[in-house]
Write an enzyme that holds these catalytic residues in place. Structure first.
Site, PDB file in Angstrom:
ATOM      1  N   ARG A 107       3.671  -7.869   5.529  1.00 30.30           N
ATOM      2  CA  ARG A 107       4.379  -7.314   4.356  1.00 30.30           C
ATOM      3  C   ARG A 107       5.787  -7.869   4.394  1.00 30.30           C
ATOM      4  NH1 ARG A 107       4.860  -1.207   2.028  1.00 30.30           N
ATOM      5  NH2 ARG A 107       2.855  -1.902   1.208  1.00 30.30           N
ATOM      6  N   HIS A 134       0.501  -7.366  -4.829  1.00 29.16           N
ATOM      7  CA  HIS A 134       0.020  -6.339  -3.887  1.00 29.16           C
ATOM      8  C   HIS A 134      -1.508  -6.244  -4.017  1.00 29.16           C
ATOM      9  CE1 HIS A 134       0.158  -3.137  -1.139  1.00 29.16           C
ATOM     10  NE2 HIS A 134       0.768  -2.200  -1.828  1.00 29.16           N
ATOM     11  N   GLN A 137      -3.628  -3.212  -2.605  1.00 31.34           N
ATOM     12  CA  GLN A 137      -3.520  -1.989  -3.396  1.00 31.34           C
ATOM     13  C   GLN A 137      -4.516  -2.011  -4.549  1.00 31.34           C
ATOM     14  OE1 GLN A 137      -1.398   0.828  -3.036  1.00 31.34           O
ATOM     15  NE2 GLN A 137      -2.861   1.583  -4.549  1.00 31.34           N
ATOM     16  N   ASP A 222       4.245   2.928 -11.563  1.00 32.33           N
ATOM     17  CA  ASP A 222       4.757   2.718 -10.207  1.00 32.33           C
ATOM     18  C   ASP A 222       6.247   3.025 -10.247  1.00 32.33           C
ATOM     19  OD1 ASP A 222       5.040   1.919  -7.548  1.00 32.33           O
ATOM     20  OD2 ASP A 222       4.969  -0.230  -7.986  1.00 32.33           O
ATOM     21  N   CYS A 261       0.262   3.872  -7.028  1.00 29.52           N
ATOM     22  CA  CYS A 261       0.052   3.381  -5.655  1.00 29.52           C
ATOM     23  C   CYS A 261       0.786   4.212  -4.620  1.00 29.52           C
ATOM     24  CB  CYS A 261       0.469   1.916  -5.570  1.00 29.52           C
ATOM     25  SG  CYS A 261       2.239   1.626  -5.820  1.00 29.52           S
ATOM     26  N   ARG A 289      -7.356   3.054   0.182  1.00 32.84           N
ATOM     27  CA  ARG A 289      -6.719   1.909   0.853  1.00 32.84           C
ATOM     28  C   ARG A 289      -7.460   1.606   2.149  1.00 32.84           C
ATOM     29  NH1 ARG A 289      -1.505   0.400  -0.141  1.00 32.84           N
ATOM     30  NH2 ARG A 289      -2.184  -1.382   1.085  1.00 32.84           N
TER      31      ARG A 289
END
Ligand code: CP
Ligand code: NVA
Length: 305
Positions: A107, A134, A137, A222, A261, A289
């Protein structure tokens, strides 16, 4: 070598196979304690290294539990405590880690870093979020949508707010899995035009939040300020008309579902009554996830076609 830097690296058939595998494995271990290894322990003898240059709760713990449930082990590292944090190159780090572990998840901020990691690693590299995308996700989001009883082809997905990394991966997924995305974003915070063009007519950007939500099956938002971005009152003000509230969600289909998310900022991008309301699937989404990543790991290591 299978890297998972973006959804396109896998393509529609592999994505479908991973989602199928994730659902099957999730069902097979329903009711088990979280630390129990899956009956077939398919990644026994494998180690996943994780590098974090940004904060994480879900990605960190779900990947750690994913590899454990598959019978493997993990090493979790903060970039700031590695030589990477004091200037060792991504390329050298990739070559060194490839001698120790079987897969690397990173990440970071600049997407070019995950690309460099993949270029020099001789083991699979997984994008655990960059400023650009991402993908892990969105695998969990697709799993959550399917689990809610909706088939992906033909769905209308509405995105509200910032044209960010999560939206970029949703747009990528739309083209691959044949659903439509309408993103309502304020001027100056729209996604890159190129990403919309690559979606082959499956994505469009509008300025009116009602236009995005009208008749939608899925509503997604988000945080308005992503990691690495400065907190700006001007941005928050521009985003306010895009807040997902009860009035807005009432314009979607009656059985529409809400996704986020996480982490969330109640009272900013979404009101408490929506995110904690009956149409919200956020807890299933967060749990997924774990299940989605088990299948990403298995795909990267050649166990899923
Ligand atoms: N959704 C997500 O990636 O959460 P974390 O930042 O906690 O990993
Ligand atoms: N867009 C957010 C997602 C966090 C999981 C960020 O990049 O901070």
């Amino acid at each position: 070598m299978r890297h998972f830097l973006n959804l396109t690296d896998a393509g529609p058939d592999s994505i479908a196979a991973m989602l199928d595998d994730a659902l099957t494995r999730k069902r097979a271990r329903a009711g088990w304690t979280k630390g129990r290894v899956d009956a077939d322990a398919p990644l026994a003898g494998h180690v996943l290294a994780m590098i974090f240059e940004k904060n994480s709760t879900r990605t960190r713990v779900s990947f750690d539990m994913a590899i454990r449930q598959l019978g493997g082990q993990s090493i979790v590292m903060e970039a700031g405590q590695m030589q990477l944090g004091r200037g060792e190159t991504v390329a050298d780090t990739a070559r060194v880690l490839s001698g120790y572990v079987d897969a690397i998840m990173i990440r970071t901020d600049d997407h070019a870093k995950v690309e460099e990691m993949a270029q020099y690693a001789t083991v699979p590299v997984i994008n655990g979020l960059t400023d650009a995308s991402h993908p892990c996700q969105i695998m969990a989001d697709l799993l959550t949508i399917i689990e809610s009883g909706k088939a992906l082809p033909g769905l209308k997905v509405a995105w509200l707010g910032d044209g960010n990394n999560v939206l970029a991966s949703i747009v990528e997924a739309a083209a691959l899995m044949r659903f439509d995305v309408v993103a309502a974003c304020p001027q100056g915070f729209q996604p890159e035009e190129e990403a919309i063009v690559r979606a082959n007519g499956r994505a469009r950007v509008v300025s009116d939040p009602r236009e995005a939500v009208e008749g939608a099956d899925i509503i997604v938002t988000d945080t308005w300020i992503s990691m690495g971005q400065a907190h700006a009152e001007t941005k928050l003000a521009a985003m306010m008309p895009y807040q997902v509230d009860a009035a807005l969600i009432a314009m979607a289909k009656p059985d529409a579902k809400f996704l986020h998310c996480l982490p969330a900022h109640r009272g900013e991008e979404v009101t408490p009554e929506v995110i904690d309301g009956p149409q919200s699937l956020i807890w299933a989404e967060a749990e997924n996830r774990l299940h989605a990543q088990k299948s990403i790991l298995r795909w990267c290591l050649g166990q899923i076609g």
